[in-house]
Design an enzyme around this catalytic site. Structure first.
Site, PDB file in Angstrom:
ATOM      1  N   HIS A 178      45.530  41.502  37.421  1.00 29.00           N
ATOM      2  CA  HIS A 178      44.418  42.435  37.390  1.00 29.00           C
ATOM      3  C   HIS A 178      43.208  41.811  38.080  1.00 29.00           C
ATOM      4  O   HIS A 178      42.759  40.735  37.719  1.00 29.00           O
ATOM      5  CB  HIS A 178      44.110  42.773  35.943  1.00 29.00           C
ATOM      6  CG  HIS A 178      43.189  43.936  35.797  1.00 29.00           C
ATOM      7  ND1 HIS A 178      43.609  45.239  35.863  1.00 29.00           N
ATOM      8  CD2 HIS A 178      41.861  43.982  35.598  1.00 29.00           C
ATOM      9  CE1 HIS A 178      42.575  46.045  35.685  1.00 29.00           C
ATOM     10  NE2 HIS A 178      41.511  45.316  35.541  1.00 29.00           N
ATOM     11  N   ALA A 179      42.675  42.478  39.107  1.00 24.07           N
ATOM     12  CA  ALA A 179      41.597  41.912  39.918  1.00 24.07           C
ATOM     13  C   ALA A 179      40.345  41.669  39.082  1.00 24.07           C
ATOM     14  O   ALA A 179      39.947  42.506  38.268  1.00 24.07           O
ATOM     15  CB  ALA A 179      41.266  42.848  41.077  1.00 24.07           C
ATOM     16  N   HIS A 234      34.663  45.613  46.366  1.00 22.51           N
ATOM     17  CA  HIS A 234      34.157  45.832  45.012  1.00 22.51           C
ATOM     18  C   HIS A 234      33.990  44.509  44.276  1.00 22.51           C
ATOM     19  O   HIS A 234      32.932  44.240  43.685  1.00 22.51           O
ATOM     20  CB  HIS A 234      35.115  46.737  44.247  1.00 22.51           C
ATOM     21  CG  HIS A 234      34.791  46.843  42.790  1.00 22.51           C
ATOM     22  ND1 HIS A 234      34.027  47.855  42.259  1.00 22.51           N
ATOM     23  CD2 HIS A 234      35.108  46.053  41.740  1.00 22.51           C
ATOM     24  CE1 HIS A 234      33.896  47.683  40.956  1.00 22.51           C
ATOM     25  NE2 HIS A 234      34.550  46.590  40.617  1.00 22.51           N
ATOM     26  N   GLU A 235      35.040  43.689  44.250  1.00 20.21           N
ATOM     27  CA  GLU A 235      34.986  42.444  43.488  1.00 20.21           C
ATOM     28  C   GLU A 235      33.901  41.515  44.008  1.00 20.21           C
ATOM     29  O   GLU A 235      33.205  40.853  43.237  1.00 20.21           O
ATOM     30  CB  GLU A 235      36.344  41.742  43.510  1.00 20.21           C
ATOM     31  CG  GLU A 235      37.456  42.484  42.798  1.00 20.21           C
ATOM     32  CD  GLU A 235      37.172  42.749  41.333  1.00 20.21           C
ATOM     33  OE1 GLU A 235      36.385  41.989  40.722  1.00 20.21           O
ATOM     34  OE2 GLU A 235      37.715  43.723  40.794  1.00 20.21           O
ATOM     35  N   HIS A 287      30.518  41.943  42.517  1.00 24.07           N
ATOM     36  CA  HIS A 287      30.249  41.180  41.288  1.00 24.07           C
ATOM     37  C   HIS A 287      29.789  39.767  41.623  1.00 24.07           C
ATOM     38  O   HIS A 287      28.823  39.261  41.044  1.00 24.07           O
ATOM     39  CB  HIS A 287      31.517  41.100  40.435  1.00 24.07           C
ATOM     40  CG  HIS A 287      31.915  42.371  39.791  1.00 24.07           C
ATOM     41  ND1 HIS A 287      31.231  42.913  38.731  1.00 24.07           N
ATOM     42  CD2 HIS A 287      32.931  43.209  40.041  1.00 24.07           C
ATOM     43  CE1 HIS A 287      31.818  44.032  38.366  1.00 24.07           C
ATOM     44  NE2 HIS A 287      32.849  44.241  39.147  1.00 24.07           N
ATOM     45  N   GLU A 293      29.531  47.067  37.704  1.00 22.22           N
ATOM     46  CA  GLU A 293      30.645  47.761  38.348  1.00 22.22           C
ATOM     47  C   GLU A 293      30.182  48.559  39.563  1.00 22.22           C
ATOM     48  O   GLU A 293      30.918  48.698  40.553  1.00 22.22           O
ATOM     49  CB  GLU A 293      31.320  48.710  37.349  1.00 22.22           C
ATOM     50  CG  GLU A 293      31.904  48.017  36.126  1.00 22.22           C
ATOM     51  CD  GLU A 293      32.885  46.929  36.497  1.00 22.22           C
ATOM     52  OE1 GLU A 293      33.655  47.108  37.469  1.00 22.22           O
ATOM     53  OE2 GLU A 293      32.885  45.874  35.842  1.00 22.22           O
ATOM     54  N   HIS A 310      42.614  47.164  29.984  1.00 21.67           N
ATOM     55  CA  HIS A 310      41.353  47.007  29.277  1.00 21.67           C
ATOM     56  C   HIS A 310      41.463  47.180  27.764  1.00 21.67           C
ATOM     57  O   HIS A 310      40.551  46.798  27.028  1.00 21.67           O
ATOM     58  CB  HIS A 310      40.321  47.984  29.843  1.00 21.67           C
ATOM     59  CG  HIS A 310      40.054  47.756  31.295  1.00 21.67           C
ATOM     60  ND1 HIS A 310      40.938  48.157  32.273  1.00 21.67           N
ATOM     61  CD2 HIS A 310      39.026  47.144  31.940  1.00 21.67           C
ATOM     62  CE1 HIS A 310      40.463  47.805  33.455  1.00 21.67           C
ATOM     63  NE2 HIS A 310      39.303  47.202  33.293  1.00 21.67           N
ATOM     64  N   TYR A 350      32.635  51.751  33.424  1.00 26.15           N
ATOM     65  CA  TYR A 350      33.258  52.241  34.656  1.00 26.15           C
ATOM     66  C   TYR A 350      32.889  53.698  34.928  1.00 26.15           C
ATOM     67  O   TYR A 350      32.759  54.112  36.077  1.00 26.15           O
ATOM     68  CB  TYR A 350      34.777  52.067  34.583  1.00 26.15           C
ATOM     69  CG  TYR A 350      35.190  50.630  34.359  1.00 26.15           C
ATOM     70  CD1 TYR A 350      34.933  49.667  35.328  1.00 26.15           C
ATOM     71  CD2 TYR A 350      35.810  50.236  33.184  1.00 26.15           C
ATOM     72  CE1 TYR A 350      35.292  48.341  35.131  1.00 26.15           C
ATOM     73  CE2 TYR A 350      36.175  48.908  32.970  1.00 26.15           C
ATOM     74  CZ  TYR A 350      35.910  47.969  33.942  1.00 26.15           C
ATOM     75  OH  TYR A 350      36.254  46.654  33.735  1.00 26.15           O
TER      76      TYR A 350
END
Length: 612
Positions: free
Chosen positions: A351-352, A381-382, A385, A409, A511, A521
């Site tokens: 899971h990323a 996206h990552e 963060h 997010e 999750h 999210y």
């Protein structure tokens, strides 16, 4: 999507809270008197202690996530139990100082973070912390080692996710993968999950909350009831758009598979939507694409493969976007310490997620990257963060987080909205002659909506389901039936096969066993369009919103840095206003973005029965 942001964010998001040693409480009550200065000294000591401990704890959890064995499970469980003993003790102590008049506003905010940044608290009962830590580690490991089947052959979690989006499979194969994953991964977790809820609720009540759900809702700079109402307001604003998309997609699936597989009215069969959880539907875009306008002329995954791009190349491209805005390059350690592809020799959690291990510059991502369109977007996206983490790394430890968890997010998501044809041309991935013309706009918007809009009810119901478990309105005997009903009520979907009453289908979603609150999210889906519209205005974009790319605009980067660097030091409305000019979350930018699509969907759906 999904992250383990470290510092307080990741630690609180994924760890439990342990028992309060009586000796610790007595000693610290004496050390820090019930005065303005005592409160300030307590906060400073707690902050320093948590900061010091977080480094080793983050390293242990990184190793456990990237090398799952009985030994790393045990090490993670031990470290997390030690951390959570500290955290819960500080949470209980923080409550002692809140009623002191004349406290510095900064101290008040930090006291609130110490007492509200709890995800799963254990009570003061001896042994409760260790039991909770073991349960949570076991749940995470069970998910990481999960397997389903395809044509009777075992298939791991990363591969089964990809195969659910492979349109060459038959409905029977989709149903097999869906059912085997939920049966093999979710059901075995149920007893542990029930026990975890019992322990957590007892701990929450000791901290002054009605239950764990109420505690989760308390961390948004507003009353828990007001927060629930705010998210409901946003959902009602966007619900008509979702219903229009649902009606259109259902009709296309009926045309593809026939009424025996997918009826023309009512809910949609969950396994036909290209995603194990039916949370995003982009994988089935070829089935629903409008004739003519639906053929965009390119697929990002195909473009990447044609250029011979590797997963590392994809990450470097993502880095290039942020560099174009004026952000510094990623540190060298990012490239040597990240897990960018799945190791062949061990079990890992694919899971990323994005990590900030030392709360300074040791930022990393953890992905089992494949060369495809989905992972190209996920990388952007990552990295959002990681750049957020680095932007606020000068803040005190307790402020090392997003303005609210939806912000964290939304940053990468709104950057990913800039992955337009124009951006692909700018980075040399797409030939300028192949940029879709304006008559392809509906196709572009529909492709985006299949992920962005389709996700909305799922993003909302995950936590509402758990809130029901925490407050007792959903009993263990109802775990599966309530899950199925809520997915029908919110998403308009049904399982492909009958579900066992004693199952735990929710556990098959990362999750849930990962114990990560999920409303973030949903908020991110709303906020990303608010951020995106603001960035496009700052960049001077005057064309259709969905074609805007602010790649290379240093003014946007400067303004974004100003918001990101605030971390959690101010209430989220102030951070929102710093970048967008408004202190209120709004779904209007999202509706503006998809307005041409909504008009088109309404025409396509004429005569069709909406809803289920």
């Amino acid at each position: 999507m999904k992250r383990a942001t470290t510092a307080l964010a990741a630690l609180a998001a994924s760890l439990s809270f342990a028992a309060v040693p009586a000796a610790w409480a007595q000693e610290n009550a004496a050390s820090y008197p019930h005065t303005v200065q005592g409160a300030a000294d307590f906060v400073a000591a707690a902050e320093q202690d948590l900061s010091d401990f977080s480094l080793d704890n983050a390293r242990v959890n990184w190793v456990n996530s990237t090398y799952i064995t009985d030994d790393t499970n045990a090490l993670a469980s031990k470290s997390n139990a030690e951390l959570t003993e500290k955290q819960v003790a500080y949470a209980v102590e923080a409550a002692r100082y809140k009623d002191i008049p004349g406290l510095d506003p900064d101290v008040v905010r930090k006291l609130g973070i110490l007492s509200q940044g709890i995800v799963m608290p254990a009570p003061t009962t001896s042994g409760a912390a260790d039991e909770l830590g073991t349960i949570m580690t076991d749940l995470s490991a069970t998910y990481g080692k999960g397997r389903g089947t395809l044509n009777g052959e075992e298939i791991n979690g990363s591969d089964i996710e990809e195969e659910m989006g492979n349109l060459d499979h038959t409905p029977a194969e989709f149903a097999e993968m869906w059912a085997s994953w939920h049966d093999n991964v979710g059901a075995p977790m149920k007893d542990d999950y029930v026990r975890m809820v019992e322990i957590g609720n007892t701990g929450a009540r000791e901290l002054g909350y009605a239950d764990v759900g109420a505690m989760w809702r308390s961390g948004y700079d507003m009353e828990p009831e007001a927060f629930a109402a705010e998210t409901e307001r946003l959902w009602q604003e966007v619900k008509p758009l979702y219903l229009a998309l649902h009606t259109y997609v259902r009709n296309k699936l009926n045309a593809k598979y026939g009424s025996d597989v997918q009826p023309q009215t009512g809910p949609i069969r969950a396994d036909l939507l290209g995603n194990m959880w039916a949370q995003e539907w982009g994988s089935i875009y070829p089935l629903v694409a409008p004739e003519g306008a639906g053929d965009l002329g390119y697929d990002i995954g195909d473009l990447l493969k044609a250029k011979g791009q590797t997963p590392v190349d994809m990450v470097k491209t993502g880095e290039g976007f942020y560099s174009s805005l004026g952000f510094d390059p990623l540190p060298g350690t990012f490239w040597t310490r990240s897990m960018i592809t799945k190791p062949a020799d061990r079990e890992v959690i694919c899971h990323a997620s994005a990590w900030d291990v030392d709360n300074k510059d040791d930022i990393r991502i953890k992905m089992c990257t494949k060369v495809n369109s989905t992972d190209f977007v996920t990388i952007h996206h990552e990295l959002g963060h990681n750049y957020y983490q680095r932007a606020y790394n000068e803040q005190p430890y307790l402020y090392l987080n997003g303005a609210n968890d939806g912000f964290h997010e939304a940053i990468g998501d709104f950057v990913a909205l800039s992955i337009t044809p124009r951006y692909l041309v700018q980075i040399g991935l797409l030939d300028a002659a192949k940029v879709p013309s304006a008559d392809k706009d509906i196709g572009l918007l529909l492709r985006q909506a299949m992920d962005k809009v389709a996700f909305l009810p799922f993003g909302l119901m995950i936590d509402r389901y758990r809130w029901g478990i925490f407050d007792g309105s959903i009993t263990p005997a109802q775990y599966n039936s309530a899950w199925t009903k809520m997915r029908l009520d919110y998403q308009g979907i049904v399982p492909p096969v009958e579900r066992p009453a004693d199952g735990f289908d929710a556990g098959a979603k990362f999750h849930i066993p990962g114990n990560t609150p999920y409303t973030r999210y949903f908020l991110a889906r709303i906020l990303q369009f608010q951020f995106y519209q603001a960035a496009c205005k700052q960049a001077g974009w005057t064309g259709p919103l969905h074609r805007c790319s602010f790649y290379g605009n240093k003014d946007v980067g400067k303004n974004l840095e100003a918001m990101l660097s605030m971390g959690m030091s101010k209430p989220w409305p102030e951070a929102l206003k710093a970048f967008t000019g408004s202190s209120k979350m709004s779904a209007k930018p999202m509706l503006d973005y998809f307005a041409p699509l909504k008009d088109w969907l309404d025409k396509q759906n004429k005569g069709q029965k909406s809803g289920w």
